[in-house]
Design an enzyme around this catalytic site. Structure first.
Site, PDB file in Angstrom:
ATOM      1  N   PRO A   9      25.667  10.636 -17.875  1.00 18.58           N
ATOM      2  CA  PRO A   9      24.370  10.150 -17.322  1.00 18.58           C
ATOM      3  C   PRO A   9      24.708   8.743 -16.702  1.00 18.58           C
ATOM      4  CG  PRO A   9      23.951  10.349 -19.239  1.00 18.58           C
ATOM      5  CD  PRO A   9      25.340  11.003 -19.281  1.00 18.58           C
ATOM      6  N   ASN A  10      24.117   8.579 -15.472  1.00 21.41           N
ATOM      7  CA  ASN A  10      24.180   7.394 -14.513  1.00 21.41           C
ATOM      8  C   ASN A  10      25.499   6.924 -14.175  1.00 21.41           C
ATOM      9  OD1 ASN A  10      21.360   6.648 -15.050  1.00 21.41           O
ATOM     10  ND2 ASN A  10      21.774   6.326 -17.406  1.00 21.41           N
ATOM     11  N   ARG A  17      25.608  -0.121  -9.931  1.00 18.96           N
ATOM     12  CA  ARG A  17      25.051  -0.467 -11.453  1.00 18.96           C
ATOM     13  C   ARG A  17      25.766  -1.487 -12.080  1.00 18.96           C
ATOM     14  NH1 ARG A  17      26.650   3.805 -16.306  1.00 18.96           N
ATOM     15  NH2 ARG A  17      24.787   2.874 -17.567  1.00 18.96           N
ATOM     16  N   TYR A  22      30.681  -2.312 -14.792  1.00 15.82           N
ATOM     17  CA  TYR A  22      31.205  -0.708 -14.252  1.00 15.82           C
ATOM     18  C   TYR A  22      31.950  -1.096 -12.879  1.00 15.82           C
ATOM     19  CZ  TYR A  22      28.051   0.792 -17.820  1.00 15.82           C
ATOM     20  OH  TYR A  22      27.256   0.755 -19.097  1.00 15.82           O
ATOM     21  N   ASN A  72      33.928  10.890 -19.869  1.00 23.41           N
ATOM     22  CA  ASN A  72      32.850   9.798 -20.129  1.00 23.41           C
ATOM     23  C   ASN A  72      31.539  10.276 -20.405  1.00 23.41           C
ATOM     24  OD1 ASN A  72      31.467   7.158 -20.125  1.00 23.41           O
ATOM     25  ND2 ASN A  72      32.527   6.421 -18.424  1.00 23.41           N
ATOM     26  N   ALA A  75      25.841   7.067 -22.106  1.00 21.09           N
ATOM     27  CA  ALA A  75      25.031   6.930 -23.138  1.00 21.09           C
ATOM     28  C   ALA A  75      25.157   8.251 -24.079  1.00 21.09           C
ATOM     29  CB  ALA A  75      23.542   6.579 -22.605  1.00 21.09           C
ATOM     30  N   HIS A  78      26.687   8.068 -27.808  1.00 23.27           N
ATOM     31  CA  HIS A  78      26.284   7.360 -29.039  1.00 23.27           C
ATOM     32  C   HIS A  78      25.382   8.201 -29.653  1.00 23.27           C
ATOM     33  CE1 HIS A  78      28.260   4.001 -26.943  1.00 23.27           C
ATOM     34  NE2 HIS A  78      27.284   3.971 -25.736  1.00 23.27           N
ATOM     35  N   ASP A  85      29.445  18.902 -30.941  1.00 19.64           N
ATOM     36  CA  ASP A  85      29.750  20.233 -31.235  1.00 19.64           C
ATOM     37  C   ASP A  85      30.324  21.220 -30.229  1.00 19.64           C
ATOM     38  OD1 ASP A  85      28.596  19.622 -33.763  1.00 19.64           O
ATOM     39  OD2 ASP A  85      26.594  20.822 -33.462  1.00 19.64           O
ATOM     40  N   GLU A  96      38.273  10.944 -24.885  1.00 24.74           N
ATOM     41  CA  GLU A  96      37.145  10.099 -24.722  1.00 24.74           C
ATOM     42  C   GLU A  96      37.273   8.725 -23.889  1.00 24.74           C
ATOM     43  OE1 GLU A  96      35.310   8.672 -28.130  1.00 24.74           O
ATOM     44  OE2 GLU A  96      33.299   7.787 -27.170  1.00 24.74           O
ATOM     45  N   HIS A  98      35.579   5.263 -21.788  1.00 25.05           N
ATOM     46  CA  HIS A  98      34.661   4.512 -21.181  1.00 25.05           C
ATOM     47  C   HIS A  98      35.176   3.360 -20.469  1.00 25.05           C
ATOM     48  CE1 HIS A  98      31.936   6.134 -24.200  1.00 25.05           C
ATOM     49  NE2 HIS A  98      32.847   6.140 -25.099  1.00 25.05           N
ATOM     50  N   LEU A  99      34.423   3.046 -19.292  1.00 19.24           N
ATOM     51  CA  LEU A  99      35.017   1.989 -18.528  1.00 19.24           C
ATOM     52  C   LEU A  99      34.760   0.767 -18.942  1.00 19.24           C
ATOM     53  CD1 LEU A  99      32.765   3.646 -15.709  1.00 19.24           C
ATOM     54  CD2 LEU A  99      35.001   2.673 -15.368  1.00 19.24           C
ATOM     55  N   SER A 100      33.445   0.193 -19.769  1.00 21.74           N
ATOM     56  CA  SER A 100      33.521  -1.014 -20.412  1.00 21.74           C
ATOM     57  C   SER A 100      33.794  -0.862 -21.780  1.00 21.74           C
ATOM     58  CB  SER A 100      31.911  -1.574 -20.548  1.00 21.74           C
ATOM     59  OG  SER A 100      31.314  -0.400 -21.253  1.00 21.74           O
ATOM     60  N   ARG A 105      30.107  -4.667 -26.989  1.00 25.26           N
ATOM     61  CA  ARG A 105      28.457  -4.838 -26.023  1.00 25.26           C
ATOM     62  C   ARG A 105      27.688  -4.608 -27.115  1.00 25.26           C
ATOM     63  NH1 ARG A 105      28.386  -0.841 -21.361  1.00 25.26           N
ATOM     64  NH2 ARG A 105      26.440  -2.026 -20.994  1.00 25.26           N
ATOM     65  N   ARG A 109      25.970   0.614 -29.153  1.00 23.56           N
ATOM     66  CA  ARG A 109      27.034   1.348 -28.319  1.00 23.56           C
ATOM     67  C   ARG A 109      28.533   1.266 -29.128  1.00 23.56           C
ATOM     68  NH1 ARG A 109      25.077   1.452 -23.044  1.00 23.56           N
ATOM     69  NH2 ARG A 109      23.774  -0.385 -22.637  1.00 23.56           N
TER      70      ARG A 109
HETATM   71  C1  DQA Z   1      29.939   3.730 -20.746  1.00 22.07           C
HETATM   72  C2  DQA Z   1      29.294   3.069 -21.983  1.00 22.07           C
HETATM   73  C3  DQA Z   1      28.118   3.695 -22.453  1.00 22.07           C
HETATM   74  O1  DQA Z   1      27.767   2.933 -23.567  1.00 22.07           O
HETATM   75  C4  DQA Z   1      26.910   3.618 -21.406  1.00 22.07           C
HETATM   76  O2  DQA Z   1      25.907   4.005 -21.744  1.00 22.07           O
HETATM   77  C5  DQA Z   1      27.533   4.099 -20.075  1.00 22.07           C
HETATM   78  C6  DQA Z   1      28.809   3.850 -19.628  1.00 22.07           C
HETATM   79  C7  DQA Z   1      31.090   3.114 -20.143  1.00 22.07           C
HETATM   80  O3  DQA Z   1      31.848   3.793 -19.327  1.00 22.07           O
HETATM   81  O4  DQA Z   1      31.327   2.026 -20.275  1.00 22.07           O
HETATM   82  O5  DQA Z   1      26.765   4.741 -19.320  1.00 22.07           O
HETATM   83  O6  DQA Z   1      30.168   5.189 -21.338  1.00 22.07           O
END
Ligand code: DQA
Length: 150
Positions: A9-10, A17, A22, A72, A75, A78, A85, A96, A98-100, A105, A109
């Site tokens: 998501p997002n 964003r 990001y 990725n 959210a 978390h 599963d 897995e 993550h960009l950040s 943070r 997270r």
């Molecule tokens: C994220 C980190 C997550 O905590 C956040 O909800 C995201 C992006 C990242 O790529 O840093 O939407 O997965």
């Protein structure tokens, strides 16, 4: 080698964003660059804002000869036990990303419910998190490092 990059998501809003976490580029641009870095890989891409669609896409990889997933889950990382599963049910490795840096943070997270069922986690390197994950798949395929499906 056929790899799926799966964004949650997002992440369709990348480039528009929270730039400090990001970056400025949209994922289409990042994907083009990744494909350029790994011309020998068949890289498929899927993004969804819904948990069920992500679970469905993970399950479908079993029938589509994928050898790995770069995920990725955003959210959902978390708190989605459904995504955890689905990963655990698959035979192929999932990395897995993550960009950040999720550990730098907010405390909510710092927990990822999917990490324990993934081959490993790469967090905090911006778009390079994806490149590093694909590199690992490249090394894995060449048998240069060992792999254990957890
Ligand atoms: C994220 C980190 C997550 O905590 C956040 O909800 C995201 C992006 C990242 O790529 O840093 O939407 O997965």
């Amino acid at each position: 080698m056929k790899i799926l990059i799966l964004n949650g998501p997002n992440l369709n809003l990348l480039g528009k964003r929270e730039e400090k976490f990001y970056g400025r580029e949209d994922f289409e641009k990042i994907l083009e660059e990744l494909k350029g870095h790994f011309p020998e890989m068949e890289i498929d891409y899927f993004q969804s804002n819904s948990e069920g669609a992500i679970v469905d896409r993970i399950q479908q990889t079993a029938d589509e000869r994928f050898q790995g997933i770069v995920l990725n889950a955003a959210a959902y990382s978390h708190y989605s036990i459904a995504i955890r599963d689905a990963i655990a049910a698959m035979q192929i490795p999932v990395v897995e990303v993550h960009l950040s840096n999720i550990y730098a943070r907010e405390p909510f997270r710092h927990v990822s419910v999917i990490s324990a069922v993934c081959a490993g986690t790469i967090t905090g390197f911006g778009k390079d998190s994806y490149r590093m994950a694909l590199e690992w798949f490249g090394y894995h395929q060449m048998g240069k490092i060992g792999f254990t499906k957890r």
